[in-house]
Design a protein around this motif. Structure first.
Motif, mmCIF file in Angstrom:
data_model
loop_
_atom_site.group_PDB
_atom_site.id
_atom_site.type_symbol
_atom_site.label_atom_id
_atom_site.label_comp_id
_atom_site.label_asym_id
_atom_site.label_seq_id
_atom_site.Cartn_x
_atom_site.Cartn_y
_atom_site.Cartn_z
ATOM 1 N N ASN A 47 0.824 -1.204 0.000
ATOM 2 C CA ASN A 47 0.000 0.000 0.000
ATOM 3 C C ASN A 47 0.856 1.251 0.000
ATOM 4 O O ASN A 47 1.997 1.240 0.461
ATOM 5 C CB ASN A 47 -0.900 0.003 1.233
ATOM 6 C CG ASN A 47 -2.318 -0.366 0.857
ATOM 7 O OD1 ASN A 47 -2.551 -0.976 -0.161
ATOM 8 N ND2 ASN A 47 -3.259 0.043 1.688
ATOM 9 N N SER A 48 0.279 2.342 -0.484
ATOM 10 C CA SER A 48 1.072 3.572 -0.633
ATOM 11 C C SER A 48 1.491 4.140 0.715
ATOM 12 O O SER A 48 2.585 4.707 0.830
ATOM 13 C CB SER A 48 0.303 4.604 -1.436
ATOM 14 O OG SER A 48 -1.003 4.711 -0.922
ATOM 15 N N SER A 70 4.385 1.411 -4.898
ATOM 16 C CA SER A 70 3.114 1.048 -4.281
ATOM 17 C C SER A 70 2.160 0.530 -5.351
ATOM 18 O O SER A 70 2.479 0.502 -6.536
ATOM 19 C CB SER A 70 2.503 2.251 -3.583
ATOM 20 O OG SER A 70 2.027 3.155 -4.551
ATOM 21 N N GLU A 93 -0.673 1.713 -6.348
ATOM 22 C CA GLU A 93 -1.674 2.669 -6.861
ATOM 23 C C GLU A 93 -1.882 2.526 -8.363
ATOM 24 O O GLU A 93 -2.995 2.450 -8.852
ATOM 25 C CB GLU A 93 -1.234 4.096 -6.542
ATOM 26 C CG GLU A 93 -1.841 4.618 -5.248
ATOM 27 C CD GLU A 93 -1.282 5.964 -4.872
ATOM 28 O OE1 GLU A 93 -1.157 6.210 -3.669
ATOM 29 O OE2 GLU A 93 -0.966 6.751 -5.789
ATOM 30 N N SER A 149 -3.413 -0.684 -9.310
ATOM 31 C CA SER A 149 -4.807 -0.700 -8.904
ATOM 32 C C SER A 149 -5.687 0.026 -9.913
ATOM 33 O O SER A 149 -6.781 -0.451 -10.257
ATOM 34 C CB SER A 149 -4.933 -0.060 -7.525
ATOM 35 O OG SER A 149 -6.273 0.206 -7.249
ATOM 36 N N LYS A 150 -5.174 1.161 -10.405
ATOM 37 C CA LYS A 150 -5.963 1.917 -11.406
ATOM 38 C C LYS A 150 -6.151 1.088 -12.662
ATOM 39 O O LYS A 150 -7.246 0.994 -13.215
ATOM 40 C CB LYS A 150 -5.242 3.221 -11.756
ATOM 41 C CG LYS A 150 -5.500 4.330 -10.781
ATOM 42 C CD LYS A 150 -5.020 5.685 -11.280
ATOM 43 C CE LYS A 150 -4.867 6.614 -10.094
ATOM 44 N NZ LYS A 150 -3.577 7.285 -10.029
ATOM 45 N N THR A 205 -8.399 -1.862 -3.157
ATOM 46 C CA THR A 205 -7.226 -1.438 -3.939
ATOM 47 C C THR A 205 -6.328 -2.628 -4.250
ATOM 48 O O THR A 205 -5.846 -2.785 -5.378
ATOM 49 C CB THR A 205 -6.417 -0.400 -3.143
ATOM 50 O OG1 THR A 205 -7.305 0.564 -2.619
ATOM 51 C CG2 THR A 205 -5.385 0.277 -4.008
#
Lengths: 188, 340
Positions: free
Chosen positions: B90-91, B116, B118, B121-122, B188
Protein backbone atom coordinates in the motif's frame (compact mmCIF):
# COMPACT_ATOMS: atom_id res chain seq x y z
CA UNK A 1 -19.02 -29.06 20.78
CA UNK A 2 -20.18 -27.22 23.86
CA UNK A 3 -23.65 -28.50 24.64
CA UNK A 4 -25.18 -25.03 24.53
CA UNK A 5 -23.90 -24.42 21.00
CA UNK A 6 -24.59 -27.79 19.47
CA UNK A 7 -27.91 -26.75 17.97
CA UNK A 8 -27.03 -23.15 17.14
CA UNK A 9 -24.20 -24.05 14.79
CA UNK A 10 -26.15 -25.09 11.74
CA UNK A 11 -25.86 -24.19 8.09
CA UNK A 12 -27.32 -24.64 4.65
CA UNK A 13 -25.22 -25.96 1.82
CA UNK A 14 -23.07 -23.13 0.54
CA UNK A 15 -19.61 -22.47 -0.79
CA UNK A 16 -17.38 -19.61 0.38
CA UNK A 17 -17.28 -16.87 -2.27
CA UNK A 18 -19.20 -19.04 -4.80
CA UNK A 19 -16.21 -21.39 -4.94
CA UNK A 20 -16.56 -23.88 -7.76
CA UNK A 21 -18.88 -21.93 -10.03
CA UNK A 22 -15.94 -20.27 -11.73
CA UNK A 23 -12.79 -22.00 -10.56
CA UNK A 24 -12.02 -24.02 -7.48
CA UNK A 25 -9.82 -22.33 -4.86
CA UNK A 26 -8.35 -24.51 -2.13
CA UNK A 27 -9.63 -23.07 1.14
CA UNK A 28 -6.66 -24.17 3.21
CA UNK A 29 -4.24 -21.28 3.44
CA UNK A 30 -1.39 -22.53 5.60
CA UNK A 31 -0.51 -25.43 7.84
CA UNK A 32 1.98 -25.47 10.71
CA UNK A 33 3.55 -28.75 11.78
CA UNK A 34 4.75 -28.51 15.36
CA UNK A 35 6.75 -31.47 16.64
CA UNK A 36 9.62 -32.53 18.85
CA UNK A 37 12.75 -33.97 17.31
CA UNK A 38 13.21 -36.55 20.04
CA UNK A 39 9.88 -37.30 21.70
CA UNK A 40 8.25 -40.59 20.81
CA UNK A 41 4.88 -38.96 20.24
CA UNK A 42 6.22 -37.10 17.24
CA UNK A 43 7.60 -40.17 15.46
CA UNK A 44 4.69 -40.27 13.07
CA UNK A 45 4.87 -36.63 12.13
CA UNK A 46 8.63 -36.90 11.67
CA UNK A 47 8.07 -39.86 9.33
CA UNK A 48 5.51 -37.81 7.45
CA UNK A 49 7.98 -34.96 7.03
CA UNK A 50 10.64 -37.34 5.74
CA UNK A 51 8.52 -39.37 3.36
CA UNK A 52 5.30 -37.61 2.34
CA UNK A 53 5.64 -33.90 2.99
CA UNK A 54 7.47 -32.86 -0.15
CA UNK A 55 4.97 -34.70 -2.36
CA UNK A 56 2.12 -33.03 -0.50
CA UNK A 57 3.68 -29.59 -0.91
CA UNK A 58 4.27 -30.19 -4.63
CA UNK A 59 0.70 -31.28 -5.25
CA UNK A 60 -0.74 -28.39 -3.18
CA UNK A 61 1.32 -25.34 -4.08
CA UNK A 62 -1.38 -23.05 -2.72
CA UNK A 63 -0.84 -24.24 0.85
CA UNK A 64 2.08 -22.78 2.81
CA UNK A 65 3.67 -25.39 5.08
CA UNK A 66 5.57 -24.25 8.15
CA UNK A 67 7.68 -26.62 10.23
CA UNK A 68 8.07 -25.78 13.88
CA UNK A 69 10.37 -28.09 15.81
CA UNK A 70 9.88 -27.42 19.53
CA UNK A 71 11.69 -29.38 22.19
CA UNK A 72 9.55 -31.51 24.50
CA UNK A 73 6.31 -30.31 22.93
CA UNK A 74 3.57 -32.62 21.61
CA UNK A 75 3.03 -33.10 17.88
CA UNK A 76 0.37 -30.80 16.46
CA UNK A 77 -1.10 -29.62 13.18
CA UNK A 78 -2.50 -26.11 12.96
CA UNK A 79 -4.59 -25.39 9.89
CA UNK A 80 -5.53 -21.86 8.87
CA UNK A 81 -8.26 -21.30 6.34
CA UNK A 82 -9.23 -18.46 4.04
CA UNK A 83 -12.26 -17.57 6.17
CA UNK A 84 -9.96 -16.87 9.14
CA UNK A 85 -10.69 -20.07 11.07
CA UNK A 86 -7.91 -21.98 12.82
CA UNK A 87 -8.17 -25.69 13.45
CA UNK A 88 -5.73 -27.55 15.67
CA UNK A 89 -5.22 -31.27 15.60
CA UNK A 90 -3.06 -33.17 18.03
CA UNK A 91 -0.93 -35.70 16.16
CA UNK A 92 0.54 -37.53 19.14
CA UNK A 93 1.26 -41.18 18.41
CA UNK A 94 -0.08 -40.89 14.89
CA UNK A 95 1.33 -42.92 12.06
CA UNK A 96 3.13 -40.95 9.32
CA UNK A 97 0.53 -42.03 6.78
CA UNK A 98 -2.31 -41.03 9.13
CA UNK A 99 -0.91 -37.52 9.43
CA UNK A 100 -0.97 -37.34 5.64
CA UNK A 101 -4.55 -38.57 5.55
CA UNK A 102 -5.70 -35.91 7.98
CA UNK A 103 -3.79 -33.26 6.09
CA UNK A 104 -5.51 -34.34 2.89
CA UNK A 105 -8.84 -34.14 4.66
CA UNK A 106 -8.25 -30.57 5.79
CA UNK A 107 -7.00 -29.55 2.36
CA UNK A 108 -10.50 -30.24 1.09
CA UNK A 109 -12.33 -28.50 3.96
CA UNK A 110 -13.82 -25.05 3.80
CA UNK A 111 -12.71 -24.24 7.33
CA UNK A 112 -16.16 -24.04 8.78
CA UNK A 113 -16.46 -25.25 12.37
CA UNK A 114 -18.15 -28.57 12.90
CA UNK A 115 -21.77 -27.74 12.38
CA UNK A 116 -25.02 -29.44 11.55
CA UNK A 117 -26.28 -29.48 7.97
CA UNK A 118 -29.88 -28.27 7.97
CA UNK A 119 -30.60 -29.97 4.67
CA UNK A 120 -28.56 -31.68 2.00
CA UNK A 121 -30.39 -29.57 -0.61
CA UNK A 122 -30.47 -25.83 -0.99
CA UNK A 123 -31.97 -23.57 -3.62
CA UNK A 124 -32.35 -19.86 -4.11
CA UNK A 125 -35.58 -20.43 -6.05
CA UNK A 126 -37.70 -22.77 -3.93
CA UNK A 127 -40.91 -22.10 -5.80
CA UNK A 128 -41.44 -22.99 -9.46
CA UNK A 129 -45.08 -22.03 -9.96
CA UNK A 130 -44.85 -19.09 -7.58
CA UNK A 131 -45.29 -18.99 -3.80
CA UNK A 132 -48.66 -19.26 -2.11
CA UNK A 133 -50.81 -16.11 -2.10
CA UNK A 134 -54.19 -15.69 -0.37
CA UNK A 135 -55.77 -16.24 -3.78
CA UNK A 136 -53.89 -19.37 -4.84
CA UNK A 137 -56.60 -21.96 -4.19
CA UNK A 138 -59.57 -19.63 -4.14
CA UNK A 139 -62.55 -19.96 -6.46
CA UNK A 140 -61.76 -17.61 -9.36
CA UNK A 141 -65.40 -16.54 -9.43
CA UNK A 142 -64.60 -14.31 -6.46
CA UNK A 143 -62.92 -11.95 -8.90
CA UNK A 144 -65.81 -11.92 -11.34
CA UNK A 145 -68.14 -8.92 -11.08
CA UNK A 146 -71.84 -9.72 -10.76
CA UNK A 147 -73.30 -7.63 -13.58
CA UNK A 148 -76.82 -9.01 -13.60
CA UNK A 149 -77.77 -7.42 -10.31
CA UNK A 150 -75.55 -4.34 -10.43
CA UNK A 151 -77.81 -1.40 -11.22
CA UNK A 152 -75.01 0.86 -12.44
CA UNK A 153 -73.88 -1.68 -15.07
CA UNK A 154 -77.45 -2.33 -16.11
CA UNK A 155 -77.98 1.35 -16.66
CA UNK A 156 -74.90 1.50 -18.86
CA UNK A 157 -75.38 -1.66 -20.92
CA UNK A 158 -78.99 -2.48 -20.82
CA UNK A 159 -81.30 0.52 -21.14
CA UNK A 160 -84.48 -1.54 -20.83
CA UNK A 161 -85.46 -2.54 -17.29
CA UNK A 162 -85.63 -6.21 -16.37
CA UNK A 163 -88.92 -8.00 -15.61
CA UNK A 164 -88.26 -7.83 -11.88
CA UNK A 165 -87.71 -4.10 -12.07
CA UNK A 166 -90.90 -3.64 -14.06
CA UNK A 167 -92.88 -5.56 -11.43
CA UNK A 168 -91.26 -3.55 -8.65
CA UNK A 169 -92.11 -0.32 -10.51
CA UNK A 170 -95.72 -1.48 -10.92
CA UNK A 171 -95.88 -2.32 -7.22
CA UNK A 172 -94.55 1.12 -6.27
CA UNK A 173 -97.03 2.82 -8.58
CA UNK A 174 -99.78 0.70 -7.04
CA UNK A 175 -98.68 1.71 -3.52
CA UNK A 176 -98.62 5.37 -4.51
CA UNK A 177 -102.09 5.23 -6.13
CA UNK A 178 -103.43 3.31 -3.09
CA UNK A 179 -102.07 6.02 -0.83
CA UNK A 180 -103.68 8.75 -2.95
CA UNK A 181 -107.02 6.90 -2.85
CA UNK A 182 -106.82 6.58 0.96
CA UNK A 183 -106.06 10.30 1.31
CA UNK A 184 -108.96 11.24 -1.00
CA UNK A 185 -111.33 9.07 1.04
CA UNK A 186 -110.11 10.70 4.26
CA UNK A 187 -110.56 14.15 2.76
CA UNK A 188 -114.22 13.35 2.09
CA UNK B 1 -15.49 -36.04 19.74
CA UNK B 2 -14.36 -32.47 19.36
CA UNK B 3 -15.11 -29.27 21.17
CA UNK B 4 -14.35 -25.60 20.88
CA UNK B 5 -11.73 -24.29 23.30
CA UNK B 6 -12.20 -20.63 23.97
CA UNK B 7 -8.55 -19.78 24.15
CA UNK B 8 -7.61 -16.25 24.96
CA UNK B 9 -4.45 -15.39 23.18
CA UNK B 10 -2.28 -13.01 25.14
CA UNK B 11 -2.52 -10.09 22.77
CA UNK B 12 -5.97 -10.65 21.38
CA UNK B 13 -8.78 -8.20 21.87
CA UNK B 14 -11.45 -10.59 20.71
CA UNK B 15 -11.70 -14.01 22.23
CA UNK B 16 -10.51 -16.06 19.29
CA UNK B 17 -12.07 -19.46 18.96
CA UNK B 18 -9.80 -22.25 17.87
CA UNK B 19 -11.33 -25.58 16.97
CA UNK B 20 -9.47 -28.38 18.71
CA UNK B 21 -10.23 -31.88 17.61
CA UNK B 22 -10.14 -35.26 19.25
CA UNK B 23 -10.56 -34.66 22.96
CA UNK B 24 -13.08 -36.81 24.67
CA UNK B 25 -13.40 -34.82 27.87
CA UNK B 26 -12.88 -31.37 29.35
CA UNK B 27 -10.43 -31.27 32.25
CA UNK B 28 -11.45 -29.89 35.62
CA UNK B 29 -8.81 -27.22 35.56
CA UNK B 30 -9.79 -25.82 32.15
CA UNK B 31 -12.75 -23.66 33.13
CA UNK B 32 -11.10 -22.06 36.20
CA UNK B 33 -7.94 -21.36 34.18
CA UNK B 34 -9.86 -19.66 31.42
CA UNK B 35 -11.86 -17.64 33.91
CA UNK B 36 -8.66 -16.46 35.59
CA UNK B 37 -7.04 -15.54 32.27
CA UNK B 38 -10.16 -13.66 31.24
CA UNK B 39 -10.21 -11.76 34.54
CA UNK B 40 -6.55 -10.79 34.14
CA UNK B 41 -7.13 -9.66 30.58
CA UNK B 42 -10.08 -7.49 31.62
CA UNK B 43 -8.01 -5.95 34.42
CA UNK B 44 -5.13 -5.18 32.09
CA UNK B 45 -7.40 -3.69 29.48
CA UNK B 46 -9.17 -1.55 32.07
CA UNK B 47 -5.84 0.00 33.09
CA UNK B 48 -3.99 0.10 29.77
CA UNK B 49 -6.64 0.09 27.04
CA UNK B 50 -7.51 -2.64 24.55
CA UNK B 51 -4.90 -5.12 23.43
CA UNK B 52 -4.63 -5.21 19.63
CA UNK B 53 -4.98 -8.50 17.75
CA UNK B 54 -1.63 -9.80 16.63
CA UNK B 55 -0.76 -9.56 12.96
CA UNK B 56 -0.19 -12.95 11.39
CA UNK B 57 2.92 -11.56 9.73
CA UNK B 58 4.40 -10.86 13.18
CA UNK B 59 4.44 -14.56 14.06
CA UNK B 60 7.68 -16.48 13.93
CA UNK B 61 6.23 -18.91 11.37
CA UNK B 62 5.83 -16.47 8.52
CA UNK B 63 7.59 -16.38 5.21
CA UNK B 64 6.50 -13.53 2.99
CA UNK B 65 7.97 -15.00 -0.18
CA UNK B 66 6.22 -18.35 0.35
CA UNK B 67 2.93 -16.62 1.11
CA UNK B 68 3.13 -14.58 -2.08
CA UNK B 69 3.98 -17.67 -4.13
CA UNK B 70 1.20 -19.71 -2.55
CA UNK B 71 -1.30 -16.89 -3.09
CA UNK B 72 -0.66 -16.95 -6.82
CA UNK B 73 -0.76 -20.73 -7.05
CA UNK B 74 -3.93 -20.98 -4.97
CA UNK B 75 -5.74 -18.87 -7.55
CA UNK B 76 -4.35 -21.01 -10.35
CA UNK B 77 -2.42 -18.22 -12.02
CA UNK B 78 1.20 -17.50 -12.92
CA UNK B 79 2.03 -14.12 -11.47
CA UNK B 80 5.27 -12.26 -11.90
CA UNK B 81 6.72 -12.25 -8.38
CA UNK B 82 7.82 -8.60 -8.36
CA UNK B 83 4.47 -7.38 -9.66
CA UNK B 84 2.53 -9.43 -7.14
CA UNK B 85 4.60 -8.07 -4.26
CA UNK B 86 3.99 -4.59 -5.60
CA UNK B 87 0.26 -5.29 -5.71
CA UNK B 88 0.22 -5.96 -1.98
CA UNK B 89 2.22 -2.88 -1.01
CA UNK B 90 0.00 0.00 0.00
CA UNK B 91 1.07 3.57 -0.63
CA UNK B 92 1.01 4.53 3.05
CA UNK B 93 3.41 1.68 3.79
CA UNK B 94 5.82 2.88 1.12
CA UNK B 95 5.58 6.41 2.42
CA UNK B 96 6.34 5.32 5.98
CA UNK B 97 9.35 3.24 4.90
CA UNK B 98 10.75 6.17 2.92
CA UNK B 99 10.20 8.54 5.84
CA UNK B 100 11.94 6.17 8.25
CA UNK B 101 14.85 5.77 5.87
CA UNK B 102 15.19 9.51 5.52
CA UNK B 103 15.17 9.95 9.27
CA UNK B 104 17.92 7.41 9.64
CA UNK B 105 19.81 9.09 6.84
CA UNK B 106 19.93 5.98 4.64
CA UNK B 107 19.82 6.10 0.88
CA UNK B 108 16.45 4.96 -0.43
CA UNK B 109 16.92 1.37 -1.54
CA UNK B 110 14.64 -0.43 -3.98
CA UNK B 111 11.48 1.20 -2.67
CA UNK B 112 10.50 4.31 -4.55
CA UNK B 113 7.28 6.27 -4.69
CA UNK B 114 6.21 4.10 -7.64
CA UNK B 115 6.62 0.87 -5.70
CA UNK B 116 3.11 1.05 -4.28
CA UNK B 117 0.06 -0.55 -5.79
CA UNK B 118 -1.67 2.67 -6.86
CA UNK B 119 -0.83 2.44 -10.55
CA UNK B 120 -1.54 -1.28 -10.74
CA UNK B 121 -4.81 -0.70 -8.90
CA UNK B 122 -5.96 1.92 -11.41
CA UNK B 123 -5.09 -0.40 -14.29
CA UNK B 124 -6.84 -3.30 -12.64
CA UNK B 125 -9.98 -1.35 -11.85
CA UNK B 126 -10.20 -0.18 -15.45
CA UNK B 127 -9.83 -3.77 -16.67
CA UNK B 128 -12.45 -5.08 -14.26
CA UNK B 129 -14.83 -2.31 -15.30
CA UNK B 130 -14.37 -3.02 -19.00
CA UNK B 131 -14.73 -6.77 -18.62
CA UNK B 132 -17.81 -6.50 -16.40
CA UNK B 133 -19.48 -4.17 -18.90
CA UNK B 134 -18.56 -6.43 -21.80
CA UNK B 135 -19.76 -9.58 -20.05
CA UNK B 136 -23.08 -8.09 -18.90
CA UNK B 137 -23.80 -6.68 -22.34
CA UNK B 138 -22.91 -10.01 -23.95
CA UNK B 139 -24.91 -12.17 -21.54
CA UNK B 140 -27.91 -9.87 -21.07
CA UNK B 141 -28.56 -8.49 -24.54
CA UNK B 142 -31.99 -7.12 -23.77
CA UNK B 143 -30.95 -5.30 -20.60
CA UNK B 144 -30.83 -1.51 -21.10
CA UNK B 145 -27.61 0.38 -20.49
CA UNK B 146 -28.86 2.11 -17.32
CA UNK B 147 -29.48 -1.26 -15.70
CA UNK B 148 -26.12 -2.60 -16.87
CA UNK B 149 -24.43 0.40 -15.30
CA UNK B 150 -26.35 -0.12 -12.06
CA UNK B 151 -25.22 -3.76 -11.78
CA UNK B 152 -21.67 -2.78 -12.77
CA UNK B 153 -21.52 -0.14 -10.03
CA UNK B 154 -22.71 -2.62 -7.42
CA UNK B 155 -20.10 -5.18 -8.47
CA UNK B 156 -17.26 -2.67 -8.43
CA UNK B 157 -18.23 -1.10 -5.12
CA UNK B 158 -15.51 -1.12 -2.46
CA UNK B 159 -17.71 -3.31 -0.26
CA UNK B 160 -17.97 -6.04 -2.86
CA UNK B 161 -14.32 -5.96 -3.91
CA UNK B 162 -13.09 -5.95 -0.33
CA UNK B 163 -15.29 -8.94 0.47
CA UNK B 164 -13.80 -10.84 -2.47
CA UNK B 165 -10.31 -9.76 -1.47
CA UNK B 166 -10.67 -10.95 2.12
CA UNK B 167 -12.09 -14.29 1.05
CA UNK B 168 -9.05 -14.89 -1.15
CA UNK B 169 -6.72 -14.50 1.81
CA UNK B 170 -5.15 -11.09 1.23
CA UNK B 171 -5.70 -10.08 4.85
CA UNK B 172 -2.38 -11.32 6.25
CA UNK B 173 -0.26 -10.43 3.22
CA UNK B 174 -1.27 -6.78 2.71
CA UNK B 175 1.47 -4.37 3.73
CA UNK B 176 -0.03 -1.33 5.44
CA UNK B 177 0.85 0.95 8.32
CA UNK B 178 -2.54 0.50 9.94
CA UNK B 179 -2.98 -2.50 12.15
CA UNK B 180 -5.87 -3.84 10.10
CA UNK B 181 -6.42 -2.81 6.49
CA UNK B 182 -9.68 -1.02 5.81
CA UNK B 183 -12.24 -1.69 3.08
CA UNK B 184 -10.61 0.66 0.63
CA UNK B 185 -7.22 -1.00 1.09
CA UNK B 186 -8.70 -4.44 0.37
CA UNK B 187 -10.42 -3.15 -2.75
CA UNK B 188 -7.23 -1.44 -3.94
CA UNK B 189 -5.23 -4.63 -3.43
CA UNK B 190 -7.76 -6.71 -5.38
CA UNK B 191 -7.67 -4.27 -8.31
CA UNK B 192 -3.88 -4.25 -8.14
CA UNK B 193 -3.80 -8.04 -8.27
CA UNK B 194 -5.86 -7.91 -11.46
CA UNK B 195 -3.45 -5.28 -12.81
CA UNK B 196 -0.48 -7.48 -11.91
CA UNK B 197 -2.12 -10.45 -13.60
CA UNK B 198 -2.75 -8.51 -16.80
CA UNK B 199 0.93 -7.57 -16.96
CA UNK B 200 2.15 -11.09 -16.12
CA UNK B 201 -0.33 -12.98 -18.24
CA UNK B 202 -2.55 -12.57 -21.29
CA UNK B 203 -5.97 -10.96 -21.65
CA UNK B 204 -7.78 -14.30 -21.68
CA UNK B 205 -6.51 -15.29 -18.27
CA UNK B 206 -7.23 -11.84 -16.82
CA UNK B 207 -10.76 -12.02 -18.19
CA UNK B 208 -11.18 -15.48 -16.69
CA UNK B 209 -9.96 -14.23 -13.33
CA UNK B 210 -12.44 -11.32 -13.32
CA UNK B 211 -15.23 -13.64 -14.39
CA UNK B 212 -14.43 -16.26 -11.76
CA UNK B 213 -14.20 -13.88 -8.82
CA UNK B 214 -16.21 -10.74 -9.58
CA UNK B 215 -18.97 -11.89 -11.91
CA UNK B 216 -19.73 -15.10 -10.03
CA UNK B 217 -21.15 -12.90 -7.26
CA UNK B 218 -24.17 -12.58 -9.56
CA UNK B 219 -24.50 -16.34 -9.90
CA UNK B 220 -26.90 -17.67 -7.32
CA UNK B 221 -28.76 -14.44 -6.65
CA UNK B 222 -31.22 -13.34 -9.27
CA UNK B 223 -29.98 -10.50 -11.43
CA UNK B 224 -33.20 -8.66 -10.68
CA UNK B 225 -31.97 -8.30 -7.09
CA UNK B 226 -29.00 -6.29 -8.34
CA UNK B 227 -31.11 -4.03 -10.49
CA UNK B 228 -34.44 -2.70 -9.25
CA UNK B 229 -35.86 0.00 -11.52
CA UNK B 230 -36.59 3.30 -9.84
CA UNK B 231 -39.97 4.25 -11.27
CA UNK B 232 -41.09 0.99 -12.78
CA UNK B 233 -44.68 1.87 -13.63
CA UNK B 234 -43.75 5.11 -15.38
CA UNK B 235 -41.00 3.39 -17.34
CA UNK B 236 -43.37 0.63 -18.37
CA UNK B 237 -46.09 3.08 -19.37
CA UNK B 238 -43.64 4.84 -21.70
CA UNK B 239 -42.39 1.53 -23.18
CA UNK B 240 -45.72 -0.13 -23.89
CA UNK B 241 -48.36 2.37 -24.96
CA UNK B 242 -51.83 1.48 -23.78
CA UNK B 243 -50.61 -0.59 -20.83
CA UNK B 244 -53.33 -1.03 -18.26
CA UNK B 245 -53.10 -1.96 -14.57
CA UNK B 246 -56.13 -3.54 -12.95
CA UNK B 247 -56.73 -4.44 -9.34
CA UNK B 248 -57.24 -8.19 -9.54
CA UNK B 249 -57.77 -9.04 -5.90
CA UNK B 250 -57.65 -7.54 -2.47
CA UNK B 251 -57.62 -8.98 0.98
CA UNK B 252 -57.66 -7.73 4.55
CA UNK B 253 -58.29 -4.04 3.93
CA UNK B 254 -58.05 -1.87 6.98
CA UNK B 255 -55.80 -4.39 8.72
CA UNK B 256 -52.03 -4.57 8.89
CA UNK B 257 -52.18 -7.73 6.74
CA UNK B 258 -53.75 -5.95 3.77
CA UNK B 259 -52.74 -7.49 0.44
CA UNK B 260 -53.45 -6.25 -3.04
CA UNK B 261 -52.91 -8.00 -6.32
CA UNK B 262 -52.47 -5.90 -9.42
CA UNK B 263 -52.35 -7.39 -12.91
CA UNK B 264 -50.99 -5.55 -15.93
CA UNK B 265 -52.53 -5.93 -19.37
CA UNK B 266 -51.67 -4.41 -22.71
CA UNK B 267 -54.10 -2.55 -24.97
CA UNK B 268 -55.30 -5.85 -26.47
CA UNK B 269 -56.12 -7.22 -23.02
CA UNK B 270 -53.23 -9.69 -22.97
CA UNK B 271 -51.94 -10.52 -19.51
CA UNK B 272 -48.36 -9.29 -19.10
CA UNK B 273 -47.53 -9.66 -15.41
CA UNK B 274 -48.73 -9.30 -11.87
CA UNK B 275 -47.52 -8.00 -8.55
CA UNK B 276 -48.48 -8.04 -4.90
CA UNK B 277 -48.19 -5.34 -2.26
CA UNK B 278 -49.46 -3.92 0.97
CA UNK B 279 -50.98 -0.93 -0.85
CA UNK B 280 -52.34 -0.63 -4.37
CA UNK B 281 -49.47 1.62 -5.41
CA UNK B 282 -46.84 -0.81 -4.16
CA UNK B 283 -48.62 -3.70 -5.86
CA UNK B 284 -48.72 -1.80 -9.15
CA UNK B 285 -45.02 -1.01 -8.83
CA UNK B 286 -44.19 -4.65 -8.17
CA UNK B 287 -46.33 -5.70 -11.14
CA UNK B 288 -44.48 -3.22 -13.35
CA UNK B 289 -41.15 -4.60 -12.09
CA UNK B 290 -42.38 -8.11 -12.94
CA UNK B 291 -43.24 -7.05 -16.50
CA UNK B 292 -39.97 -5.16 -16.94
CA UNK B 293 -38.02 -8.21 -15.79
CA UNK B 294 -39.78 -10.21 -18.49
CA UNK B 295 -39.08 -7.52 -21.10
CA UNK B 296 -35.37 -7.36 -20.19
CA UNK B 297 -35.18 -11.16 -19.81
CA UNK B 298 -33.86 -11.12 -16.23
CA UNK B 299 -36.90 -12.84 -14.70
CA UNK B 300 -36.83 -16.12 -12.77
CA UNK B 301 -37.10 -18.20 -15.91
CA UNK B 302 -34.16 -16.55 -17.69
CA UNK B 303 -31.17 -18.67 -18.59
CA UNK B 304 -28.28 -18.64 -16.09
CA UNK B 305 -25.23 -16.48 -16.70
CA UNK B 306 -22.52 -18.18 -18.78
CA UNK B 307 -20.01 -18.53 -15.95
CA UNK B 308 -19.08 -22.20 -16.18
CA UNK B 309 -15.96 -23.52 -17.92
CA UNK B 310 -17.92 -24.83 -20.93
CA UNK B 311 -20.27 -21.95 -21.67
CA UNK B 312 -18.16 -18.94 -20.70
CA UNK B 313 -17.80 -16.39 -23.50
CA UNK B 314 -14.47 -16.01 -25.28
CA UNK B 315 -12.43 -12.88 -24.74
CA UNK B 316 -13.05 -11.79 -28.35
CA UNK B 317 -16.80 -11.83 -27.79
CA UNK B 318 -16.37 -9.73 -24.66
CA UNK B 319 -14.05 -7.37 -26.48
CA UNK B 320 -16.71 -6.69 -29.10
CA UNK B 321 -19.13 -5.61 -26.43
CA UNK B 322 -16.77 -3.55 -24.30
CA UNK B 323 -17.28 -0.38 -26.29
CA UNK B 324 -20.76 -1.07 -27.57
CA UNK B 325 -23.29 -0.02 -24.96
CA UNK B 326 -26.67 -1.72 -24.93
CA UNK B 327 -29.70 0.29 -25.96
CA UNK B 328 -30.98 2.91 -23.58
CA UNK B 329 -34.13 2.27 -21.61
CA UNK B 330 -36.00 4.73 -23.84
CA UNK B 331 -35.11 2.83 -26.99
CA UNK B 332 -36.29 -0.56 -25.81
CA UNK B 333 -39.01 -2.10 -27.97
CA UNK B 334 -40.61 -4.85 -25.91
CA UNK B 335 -41.54 -8.08 -27.65
CA UNK B 336 -45.12 -8.38 -26.42
CA UNK B 337 -45.63 -11.76 -28.03
CA UNK B 338 -42.88 -13.17 -25.85
CA UNK B 339 -44.34 -11.60 -22.71
CA UNK B 340 -47.63 -13.43 -22.90
Amino acid sequence: MQNAKIHKNHFYVSAPLKNGIGRYVCQLQRVTLKFCKTRGDSKGIRDFIESYLVDYAKSNPGVVVYLKPRRHRPAMLTMEFLNGERHELSCCQFDGFTVGQFLNLYTKCSGRQESRLINVQYTNHPSIQGPWTPWTNRNPEMAVADLIHDKKWREMYNKAPSATEMVLEMFKQQQISNQIQIEEKQAE
Amino acid sequence: MSFIVRCILKESRRIQTITVHQQRNIKNWLAPTLKELYRRKEEYEYLHGPIPTPKRSAFIEWNFGSEIYAFGKRLGENFDDVLLRQAFTNSDYVRKILEDQEKLGLETSDLTKNSSNEELSKEGRELISQYVFGFLRHALKKLPEEAVKCIHDKLLADEMLSHISRSLGTKDIILTTEHEPDEKAYATVFCAIVGALSRSSNAERTGGFIRDFVLTQLAENSISDFYIPNKAWETLASLIPGVDARLANQEGQGTIMAAYRVAIFDSKKNFLGEGFGETVKVAREMAAVDVLNKVFEIDESCSPLPLGPTDCPKIEEIGLKMNNPNQSINEVVPNIVRLQ
